[in-house]
Design a protein around this motif. Structure first.
Motif, PDB file in Angstrom:
ATOM      1  N   THR A 250     -20.874 -11.680 -31.830  1.00 37.77           N
ATOM      2  CA  THR A 250     -21.367 -11.575 -30.468  1.00 37.77           C
ATOM      3  C   THR A 250     -20.227 -11.513 -29.477  1.00 37.77           C
ATOM      4  N   VAL A 251     -19.093 -11.980 -29.880  1.00 34.24           N
ATOM      5  CA  VAL A 251     -17.959 -11.909 -28.980  1.00 34.24           C
ATOM      6  C   VAL A 251     -17.153 -10.648 -29.213  1.00 34.24           C
ATOM      7  N   SER A 252     -16.892 -10.395 -30.477  1.00 35.30           N
ATOM      8  CA  SER A 252     -15.877  -9.413 -30.798  1.00 35.30           C
ATOM      9  C   SER A 252     -16.243  -8.015 -30.381  1.00 35.30           C
ATOM     10  N   PHE A 253     -17.361  -7.541 -30.860  1.00 33.40           N
ATOM     11  CA  PHE A 253     -17.685  -6.167 -30.572  1.00 33.40           C
ATOM     12  C   PHE A 253     -18.935  -6.103 -29.764  1.00 33.40           C
ATOM     13  N   GLY A 254     -19.226  -7.241 -29.186  1.00 36.36           N
ATOM     14  CA  GLY A 254     -20.558  -7.383 -28.736  1.00 36.36           C
ATOM     15  C   GLY A 254     -20.748  -7.224 -27.283  1.00 36.36           C
TER      16      GLY A 254
ATOM     17  N   ASP B  57     -21.219   5.808 -24.710  1.00 33.76           N
ATOM     18  CA  ASP B  57     -21.497   7.017 -25.497  1.00 33.76           C
ATOM     19  C   ASP B  57     -20.454   8.072 -25.149  1.00 33.76           C
ATOM     20  N   THR B  58     -19.326   7.992 -25.836  1.00 33.60           N
ATOM     21  CA  THR B  58     -18.193   8.853 -25.490  1.00 33.60           C
ATOM     22  C   THR B  58     -18.210  10.184 -26.223  1.00 33.60           C
ATOM     23  N   GLY B  59     -19.081  10.305 -27.227  1.00 36.60           N
ATOM     24  CA  GLY B  59     -19.117  11.553 -27.985  1.00 36.60           C
ATOM     25  C   GLY B  59     -18.423  11.482 -29.328  1.00 36.60           C
ATOM     26  N   THR B  60     -17.611  10.437 -29.563  1.00 37.02           N
ATOM     27  CA  THR B  60     -17.053  10.216 -30.895  1.00 37.02           C
ATOM     28  C   THR B  60     -17.172   8.734 -31.241  1.00 37.02           C
ATOM     29  N   LEU B  61     -17.227   8.469 -32.547  1.00 41.86           N
ATOM     30  CA  LEU B  61     -17.330   7.073 -32.975  1.00 41.86           C
ATOM     31  C   LEU B  61     -16.063   6.312 -32.598  1.00 41.86           C
ATOM     32  N   ARG B  62     -14.928   6.967 -32.799  1.00 44.82           N
ATOM     33  CA  ARG B  62     -13.661   6.326 -32.438  1.00 44.82           C
ATOM     34  C   ARG B  62     -13.641   5.976 -30.957  1.00 44.82           C
ATOM     35  N   GLY B  63     -14.058   6.920 -30.139  1.00 41.70           N
ATOM     36  CA  GLY B  63     -14.106   6.677 -28.703  1.00 41.70           C
ATOM     37  C   GLY B  63     -15.039   5.521 -28.357  1.00 41.70           C
ATOM     38  N   ASP B  64     -16.189   5.499 -28.995  1.00 39.12           N
ATOM     39  CA  ASP B  64     -17.154   4.424 -28.730  1.00 39.12           C
ATOM     40  C   ASP B  64     -16.560   3.062 -29.101  1.00 39.12           C
ATOM     41  N   LEU B  65     -15.967   2.983 -30.295  1.00 41.81           N
ATOM     42  CA  LEU B  65     -15.435   1.693 -30.758  1.00 41.81           C
ATOM     43  C   LEU B  65     -14.275   1.229 -29.881  1.00 41.81           C
ATOM     44  N   HIS B  66     -13.406   2.169 -29.548  1.00 35.77           N
ATOM     45  CA  HIS B  66     -12.276   1.796 -28.695  1.00 35.77           C
ATOM     46  C   HIS B  66     -12.757   1.352 -27.312  1.00 35.77           C
ATOM     47  N   THR B  67     -13.768   2.021 -26.803  1.00 34.49           N
ATOM     48  CA  THR B  67     -14.296   1.659 -25.483  1.00 34.49           C
ATOM     49  C   THR B  67     -14.878   0.250 -25.498  1.00 34.49           C
TER      50      THR B  67
ATOM     51  N   MET C  20     -25.560   3.331 -32.122  1.00 35.71           N
ATOM     52  CA  MET C  20     -24.263   3.985 -31.946  1.00 35.71           C
ATOM     53  C   MET C  20     -23.823   4.656 -33.251  1.00 35.71           C
ATOM     54  N   ILE C  21     -23.985   3.934 -34.354  1.00 36.06           N
ATOM     55  CA  ILE C  21     -23.623   4.472 -35.661  1.00 36.06           C
ATOM     56  C   ILE C  21     -24.514   5.662 -36.005  1.00 36.06           C
ATOM     57  N   ARG C  22     -25.796   5.542 -35.682  1.00 31.04           N
ATOM     58  CA  ARG C  22     -26.724   6.633 -35.983  1.00 31.04           C
ATOM     59  C   ARG C  22     -26.311   7.910 -35.265  1.00 31.04           C
TER      60      ARG C  22
END
Lengths: 219, 219
Positions: A5-9, A99-109, A158-160
């Motif tokens: 809940t903290v880390s990626f949450g 929703d940046t258009g790439t998974l990498r972008g989403d995770l980094h954001t 997001m993964i979907r």
């Protein structure tokens, strides 16, 4: 559970669906203002880091915030829900908005939204709560319902999207382990390295571990 | 830190280097027998799971094992070292003994040495200790010195062999995150899924996440 809940949450703002108590309250009395709510949550988190979950009492919260216990119970039902909602109030926003258009972008954001100070503070709070979550069924239940599950649902969306874009194969076995990869990094950074999880650490871990495991090329 | 010692861990037998207390003891009195030592460790672990670290006292250990406190202190120096050595006595053997010729084989073998019951039992013990490790500097220190560091050193040797064989590129960035990947899976399985880490889970995680992140093809 708690680390996630903290880390990626990030969870959205209070939704009617998970706040049965508040709905009841609405019919009985006007809701407290958002400013007052934020002040109460801040006081609860301060108490939590000062004395730990077990020693936080509704009496102490009432005294610290100059509220009546009746108000606290009416608004939050009990200590477990109050504490979890206070934690949740610290989240920097909803994953659903990313929703940046790439998974990498989403995770980094997602990693980038919370600055290192906020992450260190949250990690300390989570550490203070980790044992209490295991000892108290109602706290564990509140965590799951109010924090982990809403967040996991947004995360799965997001993964979907990444699968739908063709970035990740739908049968990639690492898809079952997203939580373990991500939360694990956060938890072990805190527990083993005894270091706060920084944006730099998490970003680098995502590029080195998560994306390669998912078969996503990072450049 | 604590999870690591259970999940992928195994440390060697007592080495002189880390048992200064025992060396002193040797000059003063004959060492206790291995059988007696095992009996003492078992009693300490029982106490630990019954009452938690904070409530385990040298008095209680002495009473339970019909030893004198003086003997306990002479042999182990204190509660922290006694508890950590008791945990360590549960390890199924040394990582250093595992050398199957492939990284996948090594990792699967390490996971496979401990049956699911033993893993669940150790996970419960670790959970009981996790908070104590954060609250007690001497316990954290003993964990690092007597369990985590020796084990990590052997683990690094295993990885180095894989690099030397050409299985893993020496500049693979995931090499920096072996602990986070492995321990993270163990910890989150326990904390988030609320399930015991089984051999099946860990083996599947290794194939889905760890080996792909390292660029090792699994078939």
């Amino acid at each position: 559970m708690v680390y996630e809940t903290v880390s990626f949450g990030a969870v959205g703002h209070r939704s009617g669906k998970v706040s049965g108590m508040s709905e009841v309250a609405t019919t009985r009395r006007s809701r407290i203002t958002p400013e007052r709510e934020a002040e109460l949550y801040r006081a609860v988190l301060d108490l939590l880091s000062e004395v730990g979950y077990d020693a936080v009492t509704m009496d102490a919260v009432a005294a610290r915030t100059r509220s009546s216990k009746a108000t606290l119970y009416r608004q939050w039902g009990g200590k477990a829900e109050l504490v979890v909602r206070a934690m949740r109030s610290q989240k920097p926003g909803s994953i659903a908005d990313v929703d940046t258009g790439t998974l990498r972008g989403d995770l980094h954001t997602i990693v980038g939204r919370e600055d290192d100070c906020a992450m260190a503070r949250n990690a300390a709070l989570m550490r203070a709560l980790a044992m209490a979550v295991h000892m108290n069924d109602d706290l564990r239940q509140a965590f799951k319902e109010l924090l982990v599950e809403p967040e996991m649902e947004e995360f799965r969306r997001m993964i979907r999207r990444a699968v739908d874009r063709g970035e990740v194969r739908s049968d990639n076995p690492a898809l079952d382990y997203m939580v373990h990869m991500l939360v694990g990094a956060f938890a072990t950074r805190t527990l083993i390295d005894d270091l706060p999880p920084t944006q730099e650490f998490l970003t680098s871990y995502i590029d080195a571990v998560v994306l390669p495991a998912l078969g996503v090329t990072t450049h």
